[in-house]
Design a protein around this motif. Structure first.
Motif, short mmCIF file in Angstrom:
data_model
loop_
_atom_site.label_atom_id
_atom_site.label_comp_id
_atom_site.label_asym_id
_atom_site.label_seq_id
_atom_site.Cartn_x
_atom_site.Cartn_y
_atom_site.Cartn_z
N GLN A 1 -22.50 -4.39 -10.42
CA GLN A 1 -21.04 -4.47 -10.49
C GLN A 1 -20.53 -5.07 -9.19
O GLN A 1 -20.88 -4.63 -8.11
N VAL A 2 -19.68 -6.08 -9.32
CA VAL A 2 -19.14 -6.75 -8.15
C VAL A 2 -17.91 -6.02 -7.65
O VAL A 2 -16.99 -5.73 -8.42
N GLN A 3 -17.91 -5.72 -6.36
CA GLN A 3 -16.73 -5.14 -5.72
C GLN A 3 -16.37 -5.97 -4.51
O GLN A 3 -17.24 -6.36 -3.72
N LEU A 4 -15.08 -6.23 -4.37
CA LEU A 4 -14.56 -7.00 -3.26
C LEU A 4 -13.50 -6.16 -2.56
O LEU A 4 -12.57 -5.68 -3.21
N VAL A 5 -13.64 -6.01 -1.25
CA VAL A 5 -12.69 -5.18 -0.49
C VAL A 5 -12.13 -6.00 0.66
O VAL A 5 -12.86 -6.38 1.58
N GLU A 6 -10.83 -6.27 0.56
CA GLU A 6 -10.15 -7.03 1.61
C GLU A 6 -9.66 -6.12 2.72
O GLU A 6 -9.34 -4.95 2.49
N SER A 7 -9.57 -6.67 3.91
CA SER A 7 -9.00 -5.95 5.06
C SER A 7 -8.44 -6.97 6.04
O SER A 7 -8.71 -8.17 5.92
N GLY A 8 -7.64 -6.47 6.99
CA GLY A 8 -7.13 -7.33 8.04
C GLY A 8 -5.67 -7.72 7.90
O GLY A 8 -5.13 -8.38 8.78
N GLY A 9 -5.05 -7.34 6.80
CA GLY A 9 -3.64 -7.67 6.64
C GLY A 9 -2.77 -6.84 7.57
O GLY A 9 -3.23 -5.90 8.21
N GLY A 10 -1.50 -7.21 7.63
CA GLY A 10 -0.59 -6.47 8.49
C GLY A 10 0.67 -7.25 8.75
O GLY A 10 0.95 -8.26 8.08
N LEU A 11 1.43 -6.78 9.73
CA LEU A 11 2.69 -7.41 10.11
C LEU A 11 2.48 -8.23 11.37
O LEU A 11 1.90 -7.74 12.35
N VAL A 12 2.93 -9.47 11.35
CA VAL A 12 2.77 -10.36 12.50
C VAL A 12 4.02 -11.23 12.62
O VAL A 12 4.68 -11.52 11.61
N GLN A 13 4.33 -11.62 13.84
CA GLN A 13 5.47 -12.51 14.05
C GLN A 13 5.10 -13.94 13.72
O GLN A 13 3.92 -14.33 13.79
N ALA A 14 6.09 -14.71 13.37
CA ALA A 14 5.87 -16.13 13.10
C ALA A 14 5.21 -16.78 14.31
O ALA A 14 5.57 -16.50 15.45
N GLY A 15 4.23 -17.63 14.02
CA GLY A 15 3.46 -18.26 15.07
C GLY A 15 2.20 -17.51 15.45
O GLY A 15 1.35 -18.03 16.18
N GLY A 16 2.08 -16.29 14.97
CA GLY A 16 0.93 -15.47 15.30
C GLY A 16 -0.26 -15.75 14.41
O GLY A 16 -0.25 -16.67 13.59
N SER A 17 -1.29 -14.92 14.60
CA SER A 17 -2.54 -15.10 13.87
C SER A 17 -3.02 -13.78 13.29
O SER A 17 -2.73 -12.70 13.82
N LEU A 18 -3.77 -13.90 12.21
CA LEU A 18 -4.47 -12.77 11.61
C LEU A 18 -5.79 -13.28 11.07
O LEU A 18 -5.90 -14.46 10.69
N ARG A 19 -6.78 -12.39 11.00
CA ARG A 19 -8.02 -12.73 10.33
C ARG A 19 -8.27 -11.72 9.23
O ARG A 19 -8.39 -10.51 9.48
N LEU A 20 -8.35 -12.23 8.02
CA LEU A 20 -8.67 -11.40 6.87
C LEU A 20 -10.18 -11.40 6.64
O LEU A 20 -10.84 -12.40 6.88
N SER A 21 -10.67 -10.28 6.17
CA SER A 21 -12.07 -10.16 5.80
C SER A 21 -12.18 -9.67 4.37
O SER A 21 -11.32 -8.94 3.89
N CYS A 22 -13.24 -10.08 3.71
CA CYS A 22 -13.53 -9.61 2.36
C CYS A 22 -15.00 -9.24 2.30
O CYS A 22 -15.87 -10.13 2.41
N ALA A 23 -15.26 -7.96 2.18
CA ALA A 23 -16.64 -7.48 2.07
C ALA A 23 -17.01 -7.41 0.61
O ALA A 23 -16.30 -6.81 -0.21
#
Length: 117
Positions: A1-23
């Motif tokens: 069974q395939v399971q995908l779990v995302e993480s790394g989201g959140g609140l950021v100001q314009a111009g900023g950066s985030l890195r999302l992960s999917c295990a």
């Protein structure tokens, strides 16, 4: 069974950066095409980026080209989405997608990214 779990989201100001992960719990992860999609409030889900199997060819939506980078670590069964120069219009729930073949897809539950102006 395939399971995908995302993480790394959140609140950021314009111009900023985030890195999302999917295990991914996929035995043959390296044989899957992996992707990221997003859905903003009141809008349909849209394609963001895709990375092919072991060779790693990448594709991007025009709206994120040059700002987002998709990558994968097959040893860790994980796909990433590095998001730079974020804009308020990037606000959405971001979903991880896995596909072993055309017509077969699996989805994660999503992670919320909010970009404030």
């Amino acid at each position: 069974q395939v399971q995908l779990v995302e993480s790394g989201g959140g609140l950021v100001q314009a111009g900023g950066s985030l890195r999302l992960s999917c295990a991914a719990s996929i035995r043959t992860f390296s044989s899957y095409t992996m992707g990221w999609f997003r859905q903003a409030p009141g809008k349909e889900r849209e394609f963001v980026a895709r990375i092919r199997q072991s060779g790693g060819s990448t594709y991007y939506a025009d709206s994120v080209k040059g700002r987002f980078t998709i990558s994968r670590d097959n040893a860790k069964n994980t796909v990433y989405l590095q998001m730079n120069s974020l804009k308020p219009e990037d606000t959405a729930v971001y979903y991880c997608n896995a596909s072993p073949n055309v017509g077969i897809e699996y989805w994660g539950k999503g992670t919320l990214v909010t970009v404030s102006s």
